[in-house]
Design an enzyme around this catalytic site. Sequence first.
Site, PDB file in Angstrom:
ATOM      1  CG  PHE B 114     -25.875  18.778  78.775  1.00  0.00           C
ATOM      2  CD1 PHE B 114     -25.313  17.487  77.971  1.00  0.00           C
ATOM      3  CD2 PHE B 114     -24.584  19.369  78.175  1.00  0.00           C
ATOM      4  CE1 PHE B 114     -24.859  17.564  76.802  1.00  0.00           C
ATOM      5  CE2 PHE B 114     -23.493  19.470  76.602  1.00  0.00           C
ATOM      6  CZ  PHE B 114     -23.861  18.170  76.233  1.00  0.00           C
ATOM      7  CG  ASP B 185     -30.250  23.711  79.896  1.00  0.00           C
ATOM      8  OD1 ASP B 185     -30.537  23.890  79.322  1.00  0.00           O
ATOM      9  OD2 ASP B 185     -29.184  23.485  80.251  1.00  0.00           O
ATOM     10  CE1 TYR B 210     -26.538  21.505  70.326  1.00  0.00           C
ATOM     11  CE2 TYR B 210     -25.839  24.118  70.339  1.00  0.00           C
ATOM     12  CZ  TYR B 210     -25.931  23.057  70.938  1.00  0.00           C
ATOM     13  OH  TYR B 210     -25.578  22.584  71.620  1.00  0.00           O
ATOM     14  CE  LYS B 211     -29.485  20.199  73.169  1.00  0.00           C
ATOM     15  NZ  LYS B 211     -28.688  18.447  72.362  1.00  0.00           N
ATOM     16  NE  ARG B 357     -29.288  12.185  73.330  1.00  0.00           N
ATOM     17  CZ  ARG B 357     -28.965  13.208  72.884  1.00  0.00           C
ATOM     18  NH1 ARG B 357     -29.155  13.812  74.090  1.00  0.00           N
ATOM     19  NH2 ARG B 357     -27.887  13.508  72.194  1.00  0.00           N
TER      20      ARG B 357
END
Lengths: 398, 398
Positions: B114, B185, B210-211, B357
């Site tokens: 990311f 990560d 938050y995912k 996605r």
Amino acid sequence: MTTNFTATRAMFDLPEGVIYLDGNSLGPLPHAVKARMASTVAEEWGQMLIRGWNEAGWMEQPRRVGDRVARLIGAEAGSVVMGDTLSIKVYQALASALEMNPDRRVILSDSGNFPSDLYIADGLVRTLGQGYQLRVVAPEEVLDAIDDSVAAFLITEVDYRTGRRHDMKALTEKAHAVGALAIWDLAHSAGAVPVEVAARGADFAVGCTYKYLNSGPGGPAFIYVAPRHQESARPALSGWMGHAAPFAFDLDYHAGAGIERMRVGTPPILQLAALDAALDVWDGVDMADIRARSLELGDLFIEGVEAACPDLRLATPRAHRDRGSQVSFAHPEGYAIMQALIAEGVIGDFRAPEILRFGFTPLYISPDDVRRAVEILSRIMAEERWNRPEFRQRNRVT
Amino acid sequence: MTTNFTATRAMFDLPEGVIYLDGNSLGPLPHAVKARMASTVAEEWGQMLIRGWNEAGWMEQPRRVGDRVARLIGAEAGSVVMGDTLSIKVYQALASALEMNPDRRVILSDSGNFPSDLYIADGLVRTLGQGYQLRVVAPEEVLDAIDDSVAAFLITEVDYRTGRRHDMKALTEKAHAVGALAIWDLAHSAGAVPVEVAARGADFAVGCTYKYLNSGPGGPAFIYVAPRHQESARPALSGWMGHAAPFAFDLDYHAGAGIERMRVGTPPILQLAALDAALDVWDGVDMADIRARSLELGDLFIEGVEAACPDLRLATPRAHRDRGSQVSFAHPEGYAIMQALIAEGVIGDFRAPEILRFGFTPLYISPDDVRRAVEILSRIMAEERWNRPEFRQRNRVT
């Protein structure tokens, strides 16, 4: 006076029977936050889901709310952004400032600074190595200690223990005269005293919002970068939200325009919503009125306590120009005295080794509250209640 | 299978008519969060005020909630703490790791990482100077690139665009064999796939909540430090909450015990409360069941889309072992196709230049949802709806 303090007081939830003199640590709950949090959670997050970033304006929140804070600290529009914690913002300001003054190795601070600022500076100095050092002097020695070895000073305007207030104008001018940068921590200033970061020429300023701005526990911090530095300050914490184009997902970092580059990661939308609602209290509030009333309340408290409690020693400067919005008294039994006060509904706080702190925030504290607090404190002192075992147990962290 | 997915689905607020395949970006709202936020705001903040730090357990929250996350990533109790954002946690892990390996100057990462991780690493390298560098290779070249020049690698286990999954075991073993440290990560892993940070020997791990952990927009991040490193890792971001005795207000920094030292500033109590309530969904959920069902849903989607939409190219590895919990397809008109899908209530997202996605999170997505999403996508592709002007407007940030 144009500010209606009866109206502002009515905007807060305050528990029955409590006189809250600890807004300098955690501000109370503005009513409006409750509905705002409920709608941010249920309607924005719950219904918009990922679309909230656009449709609810979440992405712009750190900048938009930053502009609301900017007004309260005398900053130019577009020069303040919200996010992270104050410690992180201190790190950002310091790291950028040191790079802007590459031939110098000294960070200057004072022993009255909030320890986290000193810890962060110490941590940065260790990371940098190469002769960087943190120089810590007594608060009254700061002006003289600003010399041409100093890359930047990091000073908290209002001392967290004593309420002593530095002279922002004099220190900033001295810094600039010797080629140093001025970083101001406004933790105990924003919302407490009039601040003019732009007019005073501050290079960087940082602060938190959970004290006088009433954003709730762990509310986001802010950072101000003077417009003249915004395009040259390199962000040490170069997260994607500070990138010029976060959603282009470039592999290389390109700092965003202006203050945007001081954003780091995904903003804390729920805490920002609480802050945004809490800031509504400030609409129509004049900082000059806040200052006048807060000094009046402080004077009333000092006079009352000094008349009735000779064993308490004033730890705050008496002169208006030298103090912020809190008043502190020292006593060797300070901890137990504060517990006894809290048991009677007068909530201040204690800072080791012997400081009792009382914050006077006119938004919700009236002269009657102050008179009542003095009465209760006088009774506790007269009865030497600090000797009661229930007030001596040190099981509390704050 | 012991996990009851009908029961978990009933724990979420999902808007009428929406099939939400974007939990890999922002998880939906668990019902329980609403009441918890209301009580944290009104009862804890509003009534306890400053006393909430003790009485409501706010001070311990980052560690207590960290233990709940630890269970989901196979970490030892007491080795995970919550706070800040993922970018900040990446910085902390990297800065500590580099100091633990002082004779080496290379951070290794890959181009599938990311971007914020790369930006943060780049920023740290610039701050450090002294020959430090960030080396970025292609994802499939990471194993070979781990050599004895590498101080630490920083790898995201599951690729945010393609869902490609790295082999945590092989890469960590190789790192240790050549004397490098492994920083993982877990942004797209925690709550999505079984992770065993302890068993795999990870040195550091970081992630967001938050995912797949559904903590809401801007929820706090986490950091894991292997117990063997906890007492030697120096925190670069040395804030007061990571001090051995934050409320002693020492002028000097002394790192706290164990994982506590990775705390920085005042914790975001409102966001932590949302996360804590959201984690209740995981009680009784077996990560092996999550994995089995998520692969089943992914396979169903891949088969359906490949059969009906020959123009969409699978961008995710087909083999189960090589993928996480999302499935991506590539198409030059990806942006407009995703807008058309969203207009029909199928919410996934788009990542430039051409990736669509779709996240498959069994907690609230069923095989029927997947079949319906395939039907809708097929219709959009057959009708070439990406040509409609309303779907081509690029006014969205996510």
